[in-house]
Scaffold this motif. Structure first.
Motif, PDB file in Angstrom:
ATOM      1  N   ALA A  56       0.836  -1.209   0.000  1.00  0.00           N
ATOM      2  CA  ALA A  56       0.000   0.000   0.000  1.00  0.00           C
ATOM      3  C   ALA A  56       0.866   1.253   0.000  1.00  0.00           C
ATOM      4  O   ALA A  56       0.573   2.225  -0.727  1.00  0.00           O
ATOM      5  N   ARG A  57       1.924   1.236   0.794  1.00  0.00           N
ATOM      6  CA  ARG A  57       2.814   2.395   0.886  1.00  0.00           C
ATOM      7  C   ARG A  57       3.591   2.614  -0.415  1.00  0.00           C
ATOM      8  O   ARG A  57       3.777   3.746  -0.873  1.00  0.00           O
ATOM      9  N   THR A  58       4.040   1.514  -1.027  1.00  0.00           N
ATOM     10  CA  THR A  58       4.870   1.611  -2.229  1.00  0.00           C
ATOM     11  C   THR A  58       4.091   2.073  -3.446  1.00  0.00           C
ATOM     12  O   THR A  58       4.577   2.884  -4.241  1.00  0.00           O
ATOM     13  N   TYR A  59       2.854   1.574  -3.596  1.00  0.00           N
ATOM     14  CA  TYR A  59       2.109   1.833  -4.828  1.00  0.00           C
ATOM     15  C   TYR A  59       0.905   2.741  -4.644  1.00  0.00           C
ATOM     16  O   TYR A  59       0.239   3.085  -5.631  1.00  0.00           O
ATOM     17  N   GLY A  60       0.591   3.091  -3.413  1.00  0.00           N
ATOM     18  CA  GLY A  60      -0.548   3.972  -3.185  1.00  0.00           C
ATOM     19  C   GLY A  60      -1.880   3.330  -3.507  1.00  0.00           C
ATOM     20  O   GLY A  60      -2.789   3.988  -4.026  1.00  0.00           O
ATOM     21  N   VAL A  61      -2.003   2.031  -3.215  1.00  0.00           N
ATOM     22  CA  VAL A  61      -3.243   1.298  -3.480  1.00  0.00           C
ATOM     23  C   VAL A  61      -3.696   0.580  -2.206  1.00  0.00           C
ATOM     24  O   VAL A  61      -2.941   0.460  -1.249  1.00  0.00           O
ATOM     25  N   LYS A  62      -4.929   0.089  -2.222  1.00  0.00           N
ATOM     26  CA  LYS A  62      -5.389  -0.757  -1.138  1.00  0.00           C
ATOM     27  C   LYS A  62      -4.744  -2.133  -1.259  1.00  0.00           C
ATOM     28  O   LYS A  62      -4.507  -2.623  -2.367  1.00  0.00           O
TER      29      LYS A  62
END
Length: 374
Positions: A56-62
């Protein structure tokens, strides 16, 4: 964009900091974003990950944990569909539970009446034919099936998939862009300096003979040419150790050259590292795919058919295998490509551009399906 966001769960080998698999995920995410925008819908990915917080932190996704049944079930139940892929998910070379896990996730989605999409997977080896009915059932009931090479398509056909349409597309990573530009660009500090050879190596043989042979090749190259050698670890931390093992085997002359190990984790950072090289010697599949996407001449070291299958798409043969590794021949091929880099780029340009253009086909199909469902 009108209408509510379409939530799509993505299943694969994600969250383990394997640069190749993370590159697949990044490529799928960017392709879905682009195709959703093109087709006027908003696609909201939810990634099944071994480390959901990191993903989530790396790609900005759930992201939810891939092995926590409750979270997995909830994510699929709330979704508008499931993507399985890409990568080499359906194979039993790494363990007998790999295929049951990934097929189980697909069948769960189908049981919940969610459309499933097989996204540019590399199928096989499947040594146990007892898995054939599981794969056949999951693929037969999928809304879309694509594989990354003809060999995977032939294996699926041998499983008697009947009328199921199987589309052969490139690995998703062929479509991964650089952060700012898709044009090969060496850092200013390297402009006009000695050639840069990128090296991607992994452990394979128990006696480490492939590492010794690679070191001999690099020694031969360094004896002939003043070069910079950059080791590019794609799977941390094991590839770092393998790189260090090769460095320990280098001659004094080779070590006197500029030798470094690049420790990067984000796929697009690794892509930038590859784009800055003049040639790549690669054992990892995605080191070769990165090289192709950036028009960097490559020397493939094969340990698995998937290496040869990708190289064949560019009319290239592996320069060595982990079983038969001619150090002198690999050194000679590397030096040849350094001298003929522009000719190689011209020769392979059309094939590379075709693969890059085709890499987003699965995302186009997923977005079209979700748009039509309203």
């Amino acid at each position: 964009m009108g209408g509510p966001a379409k939530q799509i769960v993505i299943s694969g080998y994600y969250g383990f900091r394997n640069s190749g698999d993370e590159a697949v995920l990044q490529s799928i995410l960017l392709a879905l974003q682009d195709e959703g925008h093109q087709q006027g819908i908003s696609i909201e990915p939810v990634v099944l990950s071994g480390d959901p917080e990191w993903t989530a932190r790396t790609y900005g996704v759930k992201a939810v944990h891939r092995m926590k049944a409750g979270a997995l079930l909830s994510a699929i139940r709330q979704s508008d569909g499931l993507i399985s892929g890409g990568g080499s998910l359906l194979q039993d070379a790494t363990g007998k539970m790999t295929i049951p896990y990934y097929i189980g996730v697909i069948k769960l989605a189908q049981w919940l009446r969610k459309p499933t999409f097989i996204y540019s997977q590399g199928i096989g080896p499947v040594n146990s034919k007892g898995f054939y009915p599981l794969i056949r059932s999951a693929f037969k009931h999928s809304a879309y099936v694509s594989v990354r090479d003809q060999e995977s398509a032939e294996l699926l056909k041998s499983m008697h998939l009947g009328q199921t349409k199987i589309e052969v597309v490139p690995d998703p990573v062929m479509g991964l862009p650089l952060r700012e530009t898709g044009v090969r660009q060496k850092p200013a500090a390297n402009a006009g300096s000695k050639p840069v050879i990128g090296v991607s190596v992994r452990y394979w043989n128990e006696n480490r003979s492939e590492l010794a042979a690679l070191a001999d090749s690099l020694n031969g190259i360094a004896a002939d040419r003043d070069v910079e050698i950059r080791f590019l670890p794609f799977h941390l931390p094991s590839d770092v150790k393998a790189s260090e093992d090769v460095i320990e085997r280098l001659s004094d002359a080779a070590r006197a050259a500029s030798v470094s190990v690049r420790d990067v984790t984000h796929p697009q950072d690794m892509l930038a590292e590859v784009s800055a090289c003049d040639a790549i010697i690669g054992m990892r599949l995605h080191s070769l795919i990165y090289a192709a996407s950036q028009h960097v001449p490559m020397i493939g070291i094969s340990y698995d058919p998937k290496i040869d299958q990708f190289l064949h798409r560019l009319d290239i043969r592996s320069s060595a295998t982990t079983e038969r590794f001619d150090s002198t021949a690999v050194a000679a091929e590397t030096l040849r490509l350094l001298d003929a880099r522009e000719a190689w780029q011209l020769e392979k340009r059309d094939a590379i551009q075709r693969l890059k253009a085709e890499a987003n086909k699965p995302a186009q199909q997923v977005a079209a399906f979700l748009r039509q469902k309203g």
